[in-house]
Design an enzyme around this catalytic site. Structure first.
Site, PDB file in Angstrom:
ATOM      1  N   LEU A  54       0.828  -1.204   0.000  1.00  0.00           N
ATOM      2  CA  LEU A  54       0.000   0.000   0.000  1.00  0.00           C
ATOM      3  C   LEU A  54       0.862   1.254   0.000  1.00  0.00           C
ATOM      4  CD1 LEU A  54      -2.729  -0.946   2.638  1.00  0.00           C
ATOM      5  CD2 LEU A  54      -2.815  -1.237   0.153  1.00  0.00           C
ATOM      6  N   GLY A  55       1.951   1.221   0.727  1.00  0.00           N
ATOM      7  CA  GLY A  55       2.807   2.393   0.815  1.00  0.00           C
ATOM      8  C   GLY A  55       4.100   2.055   1.529  1.00  0.00           C
TER       9      GLY A  55
ATOM     10  N   GLY B 157       9.961   1.047   6.662  1.00  0.00           N
ATOM     11  CA  GLY B 157       9.287  -0.177   6.266  1.00  0.00           C
ATOM     12  C   GLY B 157       8.182   0.057   5.266  1.00  0.00           C
TER      13      GLY B 157
ATOM     14  N   ASP C 213       4.948  16.996  10.613  1.00  0.00           N
ATOM     15  CA  ASP C 213       5.174  16.581   9.210  1.00  0.00           C
ATOM     16  C   ASP C 213       3.850  16.532   8.454  1.00  0.00           C
ATOM     17  OD1 ASP C 213       6.735  15.932   7.032  1.00  0.00           O
ATOM     18  OD2 ASP C 213       6.817  13.793   7.486  1.00  0.00           O
TER      19      ASP C 213
ATOM     20  N   GLY D 109       7.316   3.759   4.137  1.00  0.00           N
ATOM     21  CA  GLY D 109       7.735   4.830   5.032  1.00  0.00           C
ATOM     22  C   GLY D 109       9.235   4.807   5.209  1.00  0.00           C
TER      23      GLY D 109
END
Length: 461
Positions: free
Chosen positions: A23-24, A29, A138, A26
């Site tokens: 999915l994405g 991880g 952020d 970072g």
């Protein structure tokens, strides 16, 4: 279809399947989707490999300590964590709508009605954080997710910290966040937390309305920021794209002096935040005199049904009751153990409780993938698609490689001279090939510009 195909699923534990599609990603991880075979419940699982990221432990612990205390409709829910000798798993709410930047058309933006709703929800989530004495540090479209119902969710608390404890506020001195979204006082230090977060919200506001970032750094060395700071910006983009009320709000949020910057409550009371935007009616006139409705100026490469959904958003200001069963999810967290968990095929046929199923992606199960605007179909074989893609990447002098999952990884720099990394997966679906682009590192708007350029080259080849 091989076990390397991204459409395969892995039995995670009990009735839960893990989709191998990422999915994405970072800093430490990747995030994968877990789905319950019986109930169809979905949760996101953030996987941290401590062997690969030696310095991740302390930051992850801080993120978990903060995130697990949060419970708000505009913040991604934290369900629990599971620690193993070399890996760690964080179980989070699944936001099916993907990242906010996916809804922002480069150089165009979004309809003002959608921006207003998202701003209200972003401020609502941020107010909750600040009330608890927490600053995010952020805020950017890549860290803002959208649920299936269109509800905004603040995510990624890796840089969050406490700035107030028992009513006593402390000033911060760590320069952290993403450069184009950082307030000018963050570069000078020390700084107050709340005004710095609100500055980031102001940059997100401009990006949503115009599809542009105003500058790469809010420092005196940056020409665009200097023009803004010296009131010499009015004829330049992105400011020339804003209506008078929107520009007035942007000027008050992006006030260089944090003492003069609007507070969160003051932003909520601004006139632009209470305008009734009608998707069928023209937007307010822009500074350059354009009166054509923004919805008429969308890039023709965006799918027609996506435009329709954005013109008539299903965004709500409150979250519907979650269909997730807390007890079921916590059972998954507790029963996961290092003896019964694996995300790659074991090399030996031991007593691993891991199975592989090869289930091709079709229109019926396509919803199990995160919704993105950065994907398109071609009517070619997979081999021909890969050949064409690699040829285009070479002609554009882009650095690329193919990873173990047969995804094409591109490393480049954007127009702001910052690193940009994204991956392209080739998915066989309904006798066509879907090219699915996913941002790994960098600015979402710059990534979408690269996507549109590659798509145009692909279509013209």
């Amino acid at each position: 279809m091989s076990s390397e195909d991204i459409s395969t699923t892995t039995v995670f534990v009990q009735d839960w399947l893990c989709f191998d599609n990422i999915l994405g990603e970072g800093a430490f991880g990747e995030v994968k989707l877990l789905i319950n075979k019986r109930t169809q419940e979905k949760i996101a699982c953030k996987i941290i490999n401590h062997d690969k990221y030696k310095d991740a432990s302390s930051q992850i612990n801080r993120e978990v300590v903060i995130h697990k205390t949060l419970d708000h409709e505009n913040i991604i829910k934290f369900f629990g964590r599971r620690q193993e000798p070399s890996k760690e798993y964080l179980f989070l709410e699944y936001a099916e709508g993907g990242e906010l930047f996916q809804l922002i058309e480069p150089d165009v933006g979004m309809p003002s009605g959608s921006v207003q709703l998202f701003m209200k929800q972003l401020l609502c989530g941020l107010k909750y954080l600040h009330t608890k004495g927490i600053t995010h540090r952020d805020i950017k479209p890549e860290n803002i997710l959208i649920s299936a119902e269109g509800v905004l969710k603040i995510s990624d608390f890796g840089m969050a910290t406490y700035f107030r404890f028992k009513g006593k506020e402390r000033w911060l001195d760590k320069k952290c966040g993403t450069k184009p979204y950082l307030a000018p006082e963050v570069f000078l230090r020390p700084y107050r937390a709340e005004p710095a977060d609100l500055w980031s919200c102001g940059i997100v506001f401009v990006a949503m309305l115009t599809g542009e970032l105003p500058w790469s750094l809010a420092t005196d060395e940056n020409a665009e920021f200097n023009q803004w700071n010296n009131d010499m910006y009015i004829l330049n983009t992105p400011w020339s794209k804003l209506g008078y009320m929107a520009l007035s709000l942007a000027r008050k949020i992006l006030q260089v002096d944090p003492k003069k910057r609007l507070t969160l409550d003051e932003i909520e009371r601004q006139p632009w935040m209470h305008v009734h935007f009608n998707a069928e009616a023209p937007e307010e006139d822009t500074v350059d005199g354009t009166s054509e409705p923004r919805c008429k100026r969308y890039n023709s490469m965006v799918a027609e049904e996506t435009i329709l959904n954005r013109e008539k958003p299903t965004v709500t200001l409150s979250q519907p009751n979650s269909s997730l069963r807390q007890s079921t999810i916590m059972q998954t967290v507790k029963t996961t153990s290092n003896d019964h968990l694996c995300f790659s095929q074991p090399t030996q046929n031991d007593n691993w409780m891991v199975q592989f199923t090869q289930s091709p992606i079709t229109k019926d199960n396509f919803d199990n993938l995160i919704k993105r605007m950065t994907r398109f179909y071609v009517s070619m074989t997979k081999e021909r698609t890969m050949e064409t893609l690699c040829s285009i990447l070479d002609s554009l002098h882009l650095t690329w490689s193919v990873d173990v999952n047969r995804a094409v990884s591109i490393t480049t720099t954007d127009s702001l001279k910052n690193q940009l990394i994204f991956k392209i997966n080739l998915i066989e679906m309904d006798k066509k090939i879907l090219l699915d682009f996913r941002l790994c590192k960098g600015c979402g708007l710059q990534f979408k510009r690269k996507f549109l350029k590659l798509k145009e080259y692909f279509i013209n080849n």
